[in-house]
Scaffold this motif. Structure first.
Motif, PDB file in Angstrom:
ATOM      1  N   MET A  24       0.910  -1.260   0.109  1.00 45.86           N
ATOM      2  CA  MET A  24       0.139  -0.078  -0.081  1.00 45.86           C
ATOM      3  C   MET A  24       0.910   1.251   0.113  1.00 45.86           C
ATOM      4  SD  MET A  24      -3.147  -0.888   2.436  1.00 45.86           S
ATOM      5  CE  MET A  24      -3.948   0.480   2.254  1.00 45.86           C
ATOM      6  N   ARG A  25       1.877   1.156   0.835  1.00 47.55           N
ATOM      7  CA  ARG A  25       3.110   2.295   0.857  1.00 47.55           C
ATOM      8  C   ARG A  25       3.389   2.679  -0.579  1.00 47.55           C
ATOM      9  NH1 ARG A  25       6.074   1.696   5.448  1.00 47.55           N
ATOM     10  NH2 ARG A  25       4.750   3.115   6.439  1.00 47.55           N
ATOM     11  N   GLU A  26       3.770   1.851  -1.112  1.00 45.63           N
ATOM     12  CA  GLU A  26       4.506   1.719  -2.532  1.00 45.63           C
ATOM     13  C   GLU A  26       3.441   2.323  -3.450  1.00 45.63           C
ATOM     14  OE1 GLU A  26       5.493  -1.304  -5.994  1.00 45.63           O
ATOM     15  OE2 GLU A  26       6.627  -1.688  -4.227  1.00 45.63           O
ATOM     16  N   ALA A  27       2.300   1.818  -3.504  1.00 40.48           N
ATOM     17  CA  ALA A  27       1.077   2.251  -4.516  1.00 40.48           C
ATOM     18  C   ALA A  27       0.851   3.644  -4.138  1.00 40.48           C
ATOM     19  CB  ALA A  27       0.061   1.326  -4.456  1.00 40.48           C
ATOM     20  N   ILE A  28       0.503   3.906  -2.985  1.00 37.79           N
ATOM     21  CA  ILE A  28       0.033   5.319  -2.639  1.00 37.79           C
ATOM     22  C   ILE A  28       1.361   6.494  -2.918  1.00 37.79           C
ATOM     23  CG2 ILE A  28      -0.572   6.917  -0.802  1.00 37.79           C
ATOM     24  CD1 ILE A  28      -1.942   4.395   0.459  1.00 37.79           C
ATOM     25  N   SER A  29       2.444   6.121  -2.589  1.00 36.86           N
ATOM     26  CA  SER A  29       3.571   7.041  -2.744  1.00 36.86           C
ATOM     27  C   SER A  29       3.565   7.207  -4.282  1.00 36.86           C
ATOM     28  CB  SER A  29       4.965   6.508  -2.230  1.00 36.86           C
ATOM     29  OG  SER A  29       4.918   6.338  -0.765  1.00 36.86           O
ATOM     30  N   GLU A  30       3.759   6.288  -4.970  1.00 36.89           N
ATOM     31  CA  GLU A  30       3.685   6.363  -6.459  1.00 36.89           C
ATOM     32  C   GLU A  30       2.663   7.232  -6.854  1.00 36.89           C
ATOM     33  OE1 GLU A  30       4.318   3.440 -10.296  1.00 36.89           O
ATOM     34  OE2 GLU A  30       2.628   2.944  -9.022  1.00 36.89           O
ATOM     35  N   LEU A  31       1.388   7.092  -6.519  1.00 29.14           N
ATOM     36  CA  LEU A  31       0.144   7.939  -6.827  1.00 29.14           C
ATOM     37  C   LEU A  31       0.532   9.335  -6.360  1.00 29.14           C
ATOM     38  CD1 LEU A  31      -2.669   8.260  -8.103  1.00 29.14           C
ATOM     39  CD2 LEU A  31      -3.442   7.577  -6.091  1.00 29.14           C
ATOM     40  N   MET A  32       0.952   9.732  -5.292  1.00 30.29           N
ATOM     41  CA  MET A  32       0.927  10.964  -4.642  1.00 30.29           C
ATOM     42  C   MET A  32       2.108  11.577  -5.271  1.00 30.29           C
ATOM     43  SD  MET A  32      -1.244  11.171  -2.749  1.00 30.29           S
ATOM     44  CE  MET A  32      -1.140  12.722  -1.632  1.00 30.29           C
ATOM     45  N   ILE A  33       3.289  11.049  -5.679  1.00 26.78           N
ATOM     46  CA  ILE A  33       4.536  11.721  -6.620  1.00 26.78           C
ATOM     47  C   ILE A  33       3.984  11.876  -7.825  1.00 26.78           C
ATOM     48  CG2 ILE A  33       6.601  11.192  -7.713  1.00 26.78           C
ATOM     49  CD1 ILE A  33       7.608   9.299  -5.337  1.00 26.78           C
ATOM     50  N   GLU A  34       3.089  11.344  -8.449  1.00 28.49           N
ATOM     51  CA  GLU A  34       2.502  11.685  -9.776  1.00 28.49           C
ATOM     52  C   GLU A  34       1.561  12.784  -9.698  1.00 28.49           C
ATOM     53  OE1 GLU A  34       2.104  10.543 -14.149  1.00 28.49           O
ATOM     54  OE2 GLU A  34       3.582   9.994 -12.425  1.00 28.49           O
ATOM     55  N   ILE A  35       0.611  12.979  -8.942  1.00 29.66           N
ATOM     56  CA  ILE A  35       0.012  14.043  -8.755  1.00 29.66           C
ATOM     57  C   ILE A  35       0.686  15.144  -8.306  1.00 29.66           C
ATOM     58  CG2 ILE A  35      -2.018  14.851  -7.073  1.00 29.66           C
ATOM     59  CD1 ILE A  35      -2.997  12.068  -6.691  1.00 29.66           C
ATOM     60  N   GLU A  36       1.797  15.203  -7.431  1.00 27.93           N
ATOM     61  CA  GLU A  36       2.367  16.085  -6.967  1.00 27.93           C
ATOM     62  C   GLU A  36       3.047  16.889  -8.178  1.00 27.93           C
ATOM     63  OE1 GLU A  36       4.819  15.054  -3.563  1.00 27.93           O
ATOM     64  OE2 GLU A  36       2.869  14.435  -2.682  1.00 27.93           O
ATOM     65  N   ALA A  37       3.742  15.944  -8.843  1.00 31.26           N
ATOM     66  CA  ALA A  37       4.798  16.240  -9.927  1.00 31.26           C
ATOM     67  C   ALA A  37       3.999  17.135 -11.329  1.00 31.26           C
ATOM     68  CB  ALA A  37       5.698  15.226 -10.555  1.00 31.26           C
ATOM     69  N   ARG A  38       2.888  16.385 -11.567  1.00 32.70           N
ATOM     70  CA  ARG A  38       1.995  16.618 -12.932  1.00 32.70           C
ATOM     71  C   ARG A  38       1.256  17.875 -12.713  1.00 32.70           C
ATOM     72  NH1 ARG A  38       1.678  13.583 -17.448  1.00 32.70           N
ATOM     73  NH2 ARG A  38       3.412  11.882 -17.423  1.00 32.70           N
ATOM     74  N   ASN A  39       0.663  18.111 -11.376  1.00 31.83           N
ATOM     75  CA  ASN A  39      -0.182  19.382 -11.094  1.00 31.83           C
ATOM     76  C   ASN A  39       0.704  20.432 -10.327  1.00 31.83           C
ATOM     77  OD1 ASN A  39      -2.904  18.596 -11.999  1.00 31.83           O
ATOM     78  ND2 ASN A  39      -2.170  16.677 -10.607  1.00 31.83           N
ATOM     79  N   GLN A  40       1.894  20.374 -10.197  1.00 30.24           N
ATOM     80  CA  GLN A  40       2.518  21.401  -9.317  1.00 30.24           C
ATOM     81  C   GLN A  40       1.897  21.936  -8.404  1.00 30.24           C
ATOM     82  OE1 GLN A  40       2.038  22.380 -13.236  1.00 30.24           O
ATOM     83  NE2 GLN A  40       3.660  20.723 -13.517  1.00 30.24           N
ATOM     84  N   LEU A  41       1.480  21.153  -7.529  1.00 26.90           N
ATOM     85  CA  LEU A  41       0.760  21.478  -6.155  1.00 26.90           C
ATOM     86  C   LEU A  41       1.308  22.432  -5.303  1.00 26.90           C
ATOM     87  CD1 LEU A  41      -1.362  18.410  -5.107  1.00 26.90           C
ATOM     88  CD2 LEU A  41      -2.150  20.319  -6.075  1.00 26.90           C
ATOM     89  N   ASP A  42       0.685  23.542  -4.790  1.00 24.10           N
ATOM     90  CA  ASP A  42       0.979  24.464  -3.612  1.00 24.10           C
ATOM     91  C   ASP A  42       0.297  23.774  -2.643  1.00 24.10           C
ATOM     92  OD1 ASP A  42       1.237  26.273  -1.875  1.00 24.10           O
ATOM     93  OD2 ASP A  42       1.472  27.755  -3.150  1.00 24.10           O
ATOM     94  N   TYR A  43       0.845  23.048  -1.549  1.00 21.45           N
ATOM     95  CA  TYR A  43       0.268  22.466  -0.346  1.00 21.45           C
ATOM     96  C   TYR A  43      -0.565  23.589   0.259  1.00 21.45           C
ATOM     97  CZ  TYR A  43       3.697  19.118  -1.902  1.00 21.45           C
ATOM     98  OH  TYR A  43       4.073  18.288  -2.857  1.00 21.45           O
ATOM     99  N   ASP A  44      -0.270  25.052   0.101  1.00 16.55           N
ATOM    100  CA  ASP A  44      -1.151  25.711   0.829  1.00 16.55           C
ATOM    101  C   ASP A  44      -2.502  25.949   0.285  1.00 16.55           C
ATOM    102  OD1 ASP A  44       0.538  26.441   2.946  1.00 16.55           O
ATOM    103  OD2 ASP A  44       1.518  27.952   1.744  1.00 16.55           O
ATOM    104  N   ASP A  45      -2.617  25.743  -0.983  1.00 20.85           N
ATOM    105  CA  ASP A  45      -3.897  25.860  -1.546  1.00 20.85           C
ATOM    106  C   ASP A  45      -4.815  24.445  -1.533  1.00 20.85           C
ATOM    107  OD1 ASP A  45      -3.082  28.316  -2.636  1.00 20.85           O
ATOM    108  OD2 ASP A  45      -2.281  27.615  -4.506  1.00 20.85           O
ATOM    109  N   VAL A  46      -4.130  23.408  -1.184  1.00 20.20           N
ATOM    110  CA  VAL A  46      -4.994  22.026  -0.927  1.00 20.20           C
ATOM    111  C   VAL A  46      -6.035  22.295   0.388  1.00 20.20           C
ATOM    112  CG1 VAL A  46      -4.880  19.558  -0.435  1.00 20.20           C
ATOM    113  CG2 VAL A  46      -2.996  20.636  -1.847  1.00 20.20           C
TER     114      VAL A  46
END
Length: 131
Positions: A24-46
């Motif tokens: 689960m850690r491997e799958a979730i980490s991969e998903l979060m990395i993809e989301i963060e990188a592709r959407n250039q998330l600003d964590y203050d906006d989440v």
């Protein structure tokens, strides 16, 4: 004229190899990395994040795994159990992230990884052509 801010959402999903903390850690980490990188998330906006997991995944809370990542400790995260539907994808973890942005909806990347690509093949193919 300044850009208009809107509340938008990022959807995504992945699958774990099995019902273990490591898988689960491997799958979730991969998903979060993809989301963060592709959407250039600003964590203050989440605003908040909802995770769902199929009933066959009970080794860990997806939100607890996400909270281990840098910048996610102060984001409101919630876990829910996905409905059990006969014949549905097993070991599936989904995410819905609400955030403030000036991006138009068609510029938001919604990753569907591993076996979850079959859930939204239209998004998987269309999004790769944009990047």
């Amino acid at each position: 004229m300044s850009p208009m801010w809107k509340v938008r959402a990022i959807r995504g999903a992945t699958t774990a190899e099995n019902n273990s903390l490591e898988a689960m850690r491997e799958a979730i980490s991969e998903l979060m990395i993809e989301i963060e990188a592709r959407n250039q998330l600003d964590y203050d906006d989440v605003i908040s994040v909802i995770f769902t997991a199929t009933p066959d995944l009970d080794a860990a809370f997806p939100a607890a795994i996400a909270r281990e990542r840098p910048h996610w400790a102060n984001v409101p995260l919630l876990d829910l159990q996905q409905m059990k539907v006969e014949g549905s994808l097993e070991h599936c973890i989904r995410v819905l992230i609400y955030f403030n942005t000036t991006k138009p909806a068609n510029e938001i990347y919604h990753p569907y990884l591993r076996k979850a690509q079959n859930l939204r093949p239209d998004w998987s193919l269309a999004q790769f052509s944009r990047y």
